[in-house]
Design an enzyme around this catalytic site. Structure first.
Site, PDB file in Angstrom:
ATOM      1  N   GLY A 158      12.579  -2.555   1.848  1.00 17.71           N
ATOM      2  CA  GLY A 158      13.932  -2.726   1.346  1.00 17.71           C
ATOM      3  C   GLY A 158      14.090  -3.698   0.206  1.00 17.71           C
ATOM      4  CB  VAL A 159      11.857  -6.154  -1.479  1.00 14.92           C
ATOM      5  CG1 VAL A 159      11.935  -7.063  -2.702  1.00 14.92           C
ATOM      6  CG2 VAL A 159      11.635  -6.971  -0.211  1.00 14.92           C
ATOM      7  CB  THR A 202      -1.001   0.091   8.685  1.00 18.20           C
ATOM      8  OG1 THR A 202      -0.873  -0.350   7.327  1.00 18.20           O
ATOM      9  CG2 THR A 202       0.302   0.758   9.100  1.00 18.20           C
ATOM     10  CB  SER A 232       6.706  -3.884   7.771  1.00 10.90           C
ATOM     11  OG  SER A 232       6.800  -2.586   7.227  1.00 10.90           O
ATOM     12  N   GLY A 243       6.875  -1.685  -2.463  1.00 15.63           N
ATOM     13  CA  GLY A 243       6.218  -0.395  -2.601  1.00 15.63           C
ATOM     14  C   GLY A 243       6.939   0.580  -3.503  1.00 15.63           C
ATOM     15  NE  ARG A 244      10.815   4.853  -0.006  1.00 14.34           N
ATOM     16  CZ  ARG A 244      10.921   4.406   1.243  1.00 14.34           C
ATOM     17  NH1 ARG A 244      11.150   3.118   1.472  1.00 14.34           N
ATOM     18  NH2 ARG A 244      10.795   5.231   2.273  1.00 14.34           N
ATOM     19  CG  HIS A 267       5.327   2.551   7.738  1.00 16.81           C
ATOM     20  ND1 HIS A 267       4.081   2.105   8.106  1.00 16.81           N
ATOM     21  CD2 HIS A 267       5.096   3.546   6.848  1.00 16.81           C
ATOM     22  CE1 HIS A 267       3.152   2.797   7.474  1.00 16.81           C
ATOM     23  NE2 HIS A 267       3.740   3.673   6.697  1.00 16.81           N
ATOM     24  NE  ARG A 281       6.811   6.681   3.550  1.00 18.99           N
ATOM     25  CZ  ARG A 281       7.019   7.665   2.684  1.00 18.99           C
ATOM     26  NH1 ARG A 281       8.211   7.801   2.122  1.00 18.99           N
ATOM     27  NH2 ARG A 281       6.063   8.517   2.368  1.00 18.99           N
ATOM     28  N   PRO A 330       0.828  -1.205   0.000  1.00 21.18           N
ATOM     29  CG  PRO A 330       0.053  -0.981   2.195  1.00 21.18           C
ATOM     30  CD  PRO A 330       0.756  -1.938   1.283  1.00 21.18           C
TER      31      PRO A 330
END
Length: 378
Positions: free
Chosen positions: A305-306, A174, A270, A326-327, A272, A275, A97
């Site tokens: 971090g993947v 979350t 996680s 995500g990123r 996050h 963040r 997400p």
């Protein structure tokens, strides 16, 4: 479109073009995204809290881990398919997400969800989606819904109902955001959402659009809307839905065990993405211990971090049933919309397939028997 500004209706329609433009790694997509996004939007995506030590630690942790491959094994007839939360996925990967995806491309969540559907992996719709959850879920595939605990409990639980009615397959709750961490890049930029990007799932007013020097309007908005979740909140969500409930943001073994006791169907190990707590341990550093502690009592996923298919292999070897990414997916979205997201997922698939075979594994199940230099607790 350069990093210097915005169009009147969002980031300009981007794309990878020219000789040598085909991305060969997720880092190539990161470079393309940084070139096309305005600086403050890149910072919103890339940044972490505080000094961003946790962001760096997530990558350093993966880089410390090495896989001990097996040789002389029969690799014929293998595949990358896996079962996650009771359903088949083409890879042990789900799209994490990420809030406000129309910041990165005009189609936002719709483009990303379509690419995830076509790639055969779950897509997690964010509470802070910039497209209403029903529209994103209608894309098809395997939609999950990510939930933040809101001050208005009735409205929060109504989001759970809406997600279930829309066909979402899981609620990803979350639990590591009692409030938003201090994200200094956003504060220095005085970051606020542009007018065309909203929290589409509920009427959030104008707080996220009100620019204030030295402050993040997004943080101000979440401070007004979010409340710290408790184990009672977990019980309320569990009682509200028949869907699998996954708790995202677990790093302590004690919390993982309690999640099982509370009826969670899964946890996401996680921090996050660096963040929230800037001194938080990288998830992959505690993944093996947590997987052993829950001992099959619920599914264990990893987030943070993947950056390659090799990282996916490491996470599965340490006990994860899948990872959330995500990123890198947002890099693809910014670089080339739906096509860019599909490029990101295709790269992960190709890299994971390559790593799988080179490690001597015919299937994802075989990866769980690999040893690594970060030993899994057994």
């Amino acid at each position: 479109m350069t990093r210097s500004g915005l169009t009147n209706h969002g980031p300009a329609e981007p794309g990878l073009a020219g000789p040598g433009s085909t991305p060969l790694s997720l880092a190539d997509l990161a470079s393309a995204a940084r070139d096309v996004l305005p600086g403050e939007i890149w910072d919103f995506l890339a940044g972490g809290s505080g000094a961003e030590a946790a962001v760096a630690a997530n990558r350093a942790a993966f880089e410390r881990i090495h896989v001990i491959p097996r040789v002389l094994r029969d690799l014929t007839g293998g595949g990358t398919e896996v079962e996650v939360l009771g359903r088949s996925a083409a890879l042990p990967v789900a799209v994490a997400p990420v809030a406000y995806q129309r910041l990165f491309h005009p189609e936002g969540e719709l483009a990303a969800a379509r690419a995830a559907r076509d790639a055969g992996v779950p897509y997690v719709i964010c509470t802070l989606s910039s497209v209403v959850l029903e529209e994103v879920a209608a894309v098809g595939g395997r939609p999950w819904f990510q939930l933040y605990w809101l001050r208005d409990e009735r409205r929060c639980l109504d989001l759970v109902r809406r997600a279930e009615d829309a066909g979402c397959e899981a609620i990803v709750f979350t639990v590591d955001v009692p409030w938003m961490g201090r994200r200094l890049r956003d504060m220095r930029n005085g970051f606020a959402l542009p007018e065309w990007v909203t929290a589409a799932n509920f009427d959030a007013g104008t707080a996220a659009h009100r620019r204030t020097r030295g402050a993040s309007a997004v943080a101000d908005h979440t401070a007004r809307e979010f409340a710290p979740a408790t184990w009672d909140s977990v019980a309320a969500v569990r009682a509200r839905t028949n869907l699998p409930v996954v708790l995202k943001g677990v790093l302590a073994v004690e919390d993982a065990r309690r999640a099982v006791q509370a009826g969670a169907d899964g946890i996401v190990v996680s921090n996050h993405g660096g963040r929230q707590l800037d001194s938080a341990v990288p998830g992959v550093d505690v993944l093996g211990e947590i997987a052993a502690a829950v001992a099959g009592g619920c599914e264990v996923l990893l987030d943070g971090g993947v950056r390659s298919g090799g990282d996916v292999l490491k996470a599965v070897a340490l006990g994860a049933s899948a990872v959330l990414v995500g990123r890198p997916v947002m890099w693809g979205l910014a670089a080339a919309g739906q096509d860019g997201v599909r490029q990101a997922l295709d790269l992960l698939a190709a890299e994971f397939r390559d790593a799988l075979g080179l490690a001597g594994c015919r299937s994802v199940a075989a990866v769980r028997d690999l040893r690594t230099t970060a030993p899994r607790h057994r």
